[in-house]
Write a protein that holds these residues in place. Structure first.
Motif, short mmCIF file in Angstrom:
data_model
loop_
_atom_site.label_atom_id
_atom_site.label_comp_id
_atom_site.label_asym_id
_atom_site.label_seq_id
_atom_site.Cartn_x
_atom_site.Cartn_y
_atom_site.Cartn_z
N GLY A 52 -75.04 -9.79 -91.63
CA GLY A 52 -76.34 -9.59 -91.02
C GLY A 52 -76.86 -8.18 -91.15
N ASN A 106 -80.29 -12.57 -83.00
CA ASN A 106 -79.33 -13.07 -83.99
C ASN A 106 -79.30 -12.08 -85.14
OD1 ASN A 106 -78.98 -15.41 -82.53
ND2 ASN A 106 -80.71 -16.38 -83.51
N GLN A 107 -78.24 -12.07 -85.90
CA GLN A 107 -78.20 -11.22 -87.07
C GLN A 107 -79.27 -11.71 -88.04
OE1 GLN A 107 -76.37 -8.63 -86.70
NE2 GLN A 107 -74.35 -8.99 -87.53
N ARG A 117 -79.95 -12.67 -91.28
CA ARG A 117 -79.18 -12.93 -92.49
C ARG A 117 -79.77 -14.11 -93.26
NH1 ARG A 117 -74.83 -16.69 -91.18
NH2 ARG A 117 -75.54 -17.67 -89.28
#
Lengths: 406, 287, 323
Positions: free
Chosen positions: B118, B212-213, B215
């Protein structure tokens, strides 16, 4: 499967040089760096491991002595079946001799089986499961750098003895997570602590909120993160968001790499305790290696202990080949020689390899510095304690490796 | 008991992401009859856009809430003009396959440049910290997510069901020829609609970036759950998707409390049940 | 009137059967000599498993008109059951394959009863949801070992004397399995059952009005398709020597669709060609990491927009033959 040209060259070289069959001793080596090149663990292993392998080849001085050494790399995508397919093809078609790195314990265990079947060599520097040198040990595998026992006894015992005697685990649901939880539980209980409970999460989870809630509800003093890579950094980040530490609980990242600290930033990561076996700033030799590594890395990251392990593992492998007078292309024979010789390299210092394939050397308990304490980029750790080699790894009499039963 | 309330609240928060995402999907399916498999990838692009705005142009979270959906929405409209419009007369399944391919391309490209781990995006200062609600500590940002999603969902529903523009949109998809005879530019309506749906996905992406990451694969597994939500709510029913999204988040939260092993699967079980009994969904129109 | 997925791929000519038999002969001959060429047999074996899988999938979409986006569940289920049977129960290979395929058939019955009641988009969505449901179940049940998968599966001796650890022997066994499945599909398509299936695909209402219980036919086709996909999964266990979550993930279902699309939906040999093309591509581009995904996406898009008939479909169209 990169470098079919190298495969052709190697084949020609082999055919021209000796004129007899593949199992004759010669001065050629083919190295396969099998890692997670694009996923969860690509920063702690990945392209850095291939670079570390190249540096090991250069520093061994063998090419000047007439050896022909090739390196190819592969991406196992964190899937055991992909790793196994690549490994099998590397041995059958590309005539690879030694596989290095292999982070992700599930893949490592699967590849270890293939390596044994094909009589190659596996120097695993990336995976953590202590099973590689216990129940699932083979005469062809050497486990470098660290395993779950090291982490458990470094971080687990230290924290438990310092007052963190109740634990709750957040575990990644695969071989490594399970092994880490198991070994840390044993260490915590041995130090007089108790495990109040735990929860399993799938690999590559992006939202830990409900697991963190359960951790908070357990009121355990320490919340142990039995996971790695992005899972660890995400859970640390979200734990901060949910005020885990302000509620009086402490977070124990059981496996943390310098690249994780880098991506979290010192603000979030400060104060975290964890165990590693290499840090670029520990001594002059480490700093010299790290500088060379960082200059050549595309993203200018510092080497992690996994990268250091690939480098040092290969250096020792080359020493064994030289001692044998050539490469016999017989994995078990080379590994036996590696176990005979004590290890001594610029990065891990003096150590040795136990009969079950476990390399032992000192480990270090670190704490992440506060932003105010950090004087330069990547200046992240302060050394809290050094754990001597014989304490950092499973004692031989406790090992469940079938090879040891005589 | 406290743990139950906490999981319910977390469920509601997750539900708001489901609702926002299924809203975009429902708009696209209801209006265009396209199952937009690329929705997850576009959600991811929204998050990345916010990341770039911050790190390359120093534009913070608040402007990003508007800029990112607009940027990704325009990208979506380009996709529609260049790729999707050729599928107009064909079987709906081609739309599914085409957007599936689009998703693979977008995700693959991002994965190549950004790896899979991430990228960090921090919570904006105004929303940092949390409140102690007694039964749990609620991060302020997550509370904001619920409120903001509700507002956006209701606003979109109002736009489509209660305004003239929305009426034109709905008519254009039910009977394009007739609507075209009224002088309304139907292809443009369709492109705009796709852009709107995509913009909603990107907005959800910006909302999720701080927690959230960021990614490349963040949308990939989420999209399947969102499909389930849309199917349960009624493919094409705006209100159905909103309600189902929030409801499903809560049901998932309940499952995590009573029977955590089933929390991943409860959505799909529900979907199968609904499809068997009422295939057009709980509030959908029979197609 | 929307164009169905396979409207322009099937051209029935009087010499259709003869053309198809010739093509079959060529295919079999080529496959028989593989161990004597320098090609890596494991690659061909994997391609054969996927070819069978794609053919099974194609039976359902090409001749039944049902797009299943969850076929990975058959591959994975049969794979896990066979792997478990071989490793834990210690069954011999032929029993292992039998048990795995039977498991897939049972799964076909259960999921079919649920899914067949709807068609088109809804059918695709249901199969996707069911397969994802199964994925999460497998993620958590202990016997699959979750992320690690079932590893180190013994290869044993088929029928007591065929040593499967020998790559050449294993190759011919897998080839035999593939040809068996392929012939079964071929026979089904060209049987009265197959004709009814095709008519249902063209116009279900008309078939119903003629008195056919269309749901039963569709269900039977679905179960057959799932069973053969399971056979492919069982065979793959011997080739890969492991069974893992990758085989049940929805991205695997997507790959199956891709293979069939590239080769030619609704053609007989299309899926085989598609499987080989995609497997080869994954092999040779494996060093390029995620570019493989991008390329697969591009192929998907290109096929849907401009190349709907697929490789074999285009060839068949040009030659005006049935392939």
């Amino acid at each position: 499967m990169k470098n079919k040209i190298s495969a052709l060259l190697l084949g020609t070289a082999l055919a021209l040089s000796a004129g007899n069959l593949a199992y004759a001793q010669d001065k050629t080596v083919k190295i396969g760096a099998l890692s997670d090149q694009s996923g969860l663990y690509s920063d702690l292993g990945g392209p850095g491991s291939t670079l570390a392998a190249q540096m090991a080849v250069e520093d061994s001085g063998l090419t000047a002595k007439g050896w022909k050494i090739d390196i190819i790399s592969g991406d196992h995508l964190n899937k055991p079946d992909v790793g196994v397919n690549i490994a099998r093809q590397w041995f059958d078609v590309d005539k690879v001799d030694v596989i290095v790195d292999v982070p992700n314990s599930g893949v490592a265990l699967a590849v270890s089986n293939v390596v044994k079947e094909k009589n190659g060599v596996l120097i695993d520097s990336g995976a953590g499961t202590s099973d590689l040198t216990n129940a699932q040990c083979t005469p062809n595998t050497i486990h470098w750098t660290y395993d779950t026992y090291t982490l458990a006894h470094g971080t687990g015992s230290a924290l438990a003895k310092a007052g963190g005697d109740t634990w709750f685990f957040l575990t990644a649901d695969y071989a490594f997570g399970a092994a880490l939880e198991r070994d840390t539980t044993a260490a915590v209980i041995a130090a007089g602590g108790k495990v109040l409970g735990g929860v399993k999460h799938p690999l590559s989870t992006s939202d830990f909120s409900s697991f963190l809630l359960q951790a908070q509800a357990s009121k355990a003093k320490i919340v142990g993160l039995a996971n790695a890579g992005a899972d660890t950094t995400t859970s640390i980040k979200q734990a901060a968001e949910f005020g885990l530490t302000s509620g009086g609980q402490k977070l124990a990242a059981l496996l943390l790499f310098i690249t994780d600290v880098h991506s979290l930033g010192l603000n979030t990561a400060q104060g975290l305790n964890f165990t590693e076996t290499f840090y670029w700033d520990l001594n002059d030799q480490d700093r010299a290696f790290a500088k060379r590594f960082q200059d050549r890395m595309k993203n200018h990251n510092m080497p992690t202990m996994v990268h250091a392990g690939v480098y040092s593992g290969l250096l020792h492998y080359f020493k064994a080949l030289e001692a044998l007078g050539g490469n016999p292309h017989d994995g078990a024979k080379v590994v036996a020689k590696m176990k005979e010789m004590p290890t001594d390299d610029p990065l891990f210092g003096k150590g040795s390899i136990q009969p079950n394939g476990r390399t032992i050397h000192p480990a270090y308990l670190f704490e992440v510095k506060k932003p105010s304490e950090s004087k330069a980029p990547w200046d992240y750790y302060k050394l809290v304690a050094t754990i001597p080699a014989d304490e950092a790894f499973t004692p031989l009499d406790k090992s469940t490796c079938p090879l040891l039963k005589k | 008991m406290q743990a139950l309330y906490a999981q319910l609240l977390v469920g509601l928060i997750n539900g708001s992401f489901y609702a926002l995402l299924s809203l975009g999907l429902a708009v696209i399916f209801g209006m265009l009859n396209i199952i937009n498999f690329a929705h997850g990838a576009l959600y991811m692009m929204g998050a990345f856009c916010a990341y770039f705005l911050l790190n390359l142009l120093n534009i913070g979270y608040w402007p990003a809430l508007i800029l990112a959906p607009v940027a990704v929405g325009i990208f979506g409209m380009i996709l529609e003009r260049t790729l999707l419009q050729w599928l107009a007369g064909l079987d709906h399944l081609y739309g599914l396959l085409l957007t599936f391919g689009m998703a693979l391309i977008i995700q693959g490209v991002f994965q190549n440049y950004f790896g899979s781990s991430g990228l960090p995006y921090s919570i904006p200062d105004a929303l940092k910290g949390g409140m102690n609600l007694g039964f749990m500590y609620l991060p302020i940002y997550r509370g904001w997510v619920v409120i903001f999603s509700l507002v956006v969902c209701i606003a979109t529903w109002y736009l489509i069901e209660r305004t003239r523009l929305g009426a034109n949109l709905r008519a254009a998809t039910e009977n394009p020829t007739l609507v075209r005879a009224f002088g309304i530019n139907v292809p443009r309506m369709i492109t705009l609609t796709y852009g709107l749906g995509v913009g909603l996905a990107a907005l959800a992406g910006v909302l999720s970036a701080p927690i959230n990451q960021v990614r490349p694969l963040m949308g990939a597994d989420l999209i399947i759950v969102v499909f389930a939500v849309v199917v349960i709510g009624g493919m094409g029913s705006i209100m159905g998707s909103i309600i189902t999204g929030f409801a499903l988040g809560v049901i998932e939260g309940l499952t995590k409390y009573f029977y955590p092993e089933a929390s991943n699967t409860v959505v799909f079980v529900l979907m199968v049940l609904v499809l068997l009994v009422k295939p057009s969904g709980l509030t959908g129109r029979a197609n | 009137m929307t164009t169905a997925l396979t409207d322009d791929t099937l051209a029935a000519t009087p010499h259709a059967i003869r053309d198809e038999m010739i093509a079959f002969g060529i295919m079999t001959a080529l496959l028989l000599i593989v161990p004597f060429t320098g090609v890596y047999p494991f690659f061909v074996m994997q391609a054969l498993c996927f070819a069978l899988l794609a053919c099974a999938f194609n039976l359902l979409i090409g001749y039944g008109g049902l797009l299943s986006f969850g076929h990975a569940m058959f591959l994975g289920t049969a794979g896990y059951i066979t792997a478990h049977a071989l490793k834990v129960w210690g069954l011999s290979p032929e029993l292992g394959i039998l048990v795995g395929t039977a498991g897939a058939a049972a799964l076909g019955v259960i999921t079919g009863l649920v899914a067949i009641r709807r068609q088109g988009i809804y059918f695709a969505m249901i199969t996707l949801a069911l397969s994802q449901l199964l994925y999460f179940i497998y993620l958590q049940t202990p016997f699959t070992h979750g992320e690690d998968g079932i590893q180190g599966i013994p290869q044993g001796r088929l029928f007591g004397f065929l040593n499967l650890a020998n790559p050449t022997v294993l190759y011919y066994v897998v080839l035999a399995g593939f040809l068996l499945g392929f012939l079964l599909i071929f026979r089904t398509i060209n049987s009265p059952f197959g004709e009814v299936l095709k008519s249902i695909r063209e116009n279900e209402q008309r078939a119903i009005s003629l008195g056919y219980k269309t749901d039963q036919y569709k269900l039977l086709a679905y179960i057959l398709s799932g069973t053969l996909a399971g056979l492919a999964g069982s065979l793959k266990v011997f080739v890969a020597q492991n069974a893992s979550l990758t085989d049940v993930h929805w991205s695997m279902s997507g790959e199956i669709v891709l293979m069939t699309l590239v080769g030619g939906l609704g053609t007989i040999f299309g899926p085989v060609v598609g499987a080989f093309v995609i497997t080869a591509m994954q092999q040779y581009l494996a060093g390029y990491g995620q570019w493989v995904t991008v390329i697969q996406g591009v192929i998907f898009v290109a096929c849907v927009l401009a190349f709907r008939r697929g490789i074999i479909g285009e060839i068949a169209h040009l030659l005006r033959r049935s392939l």
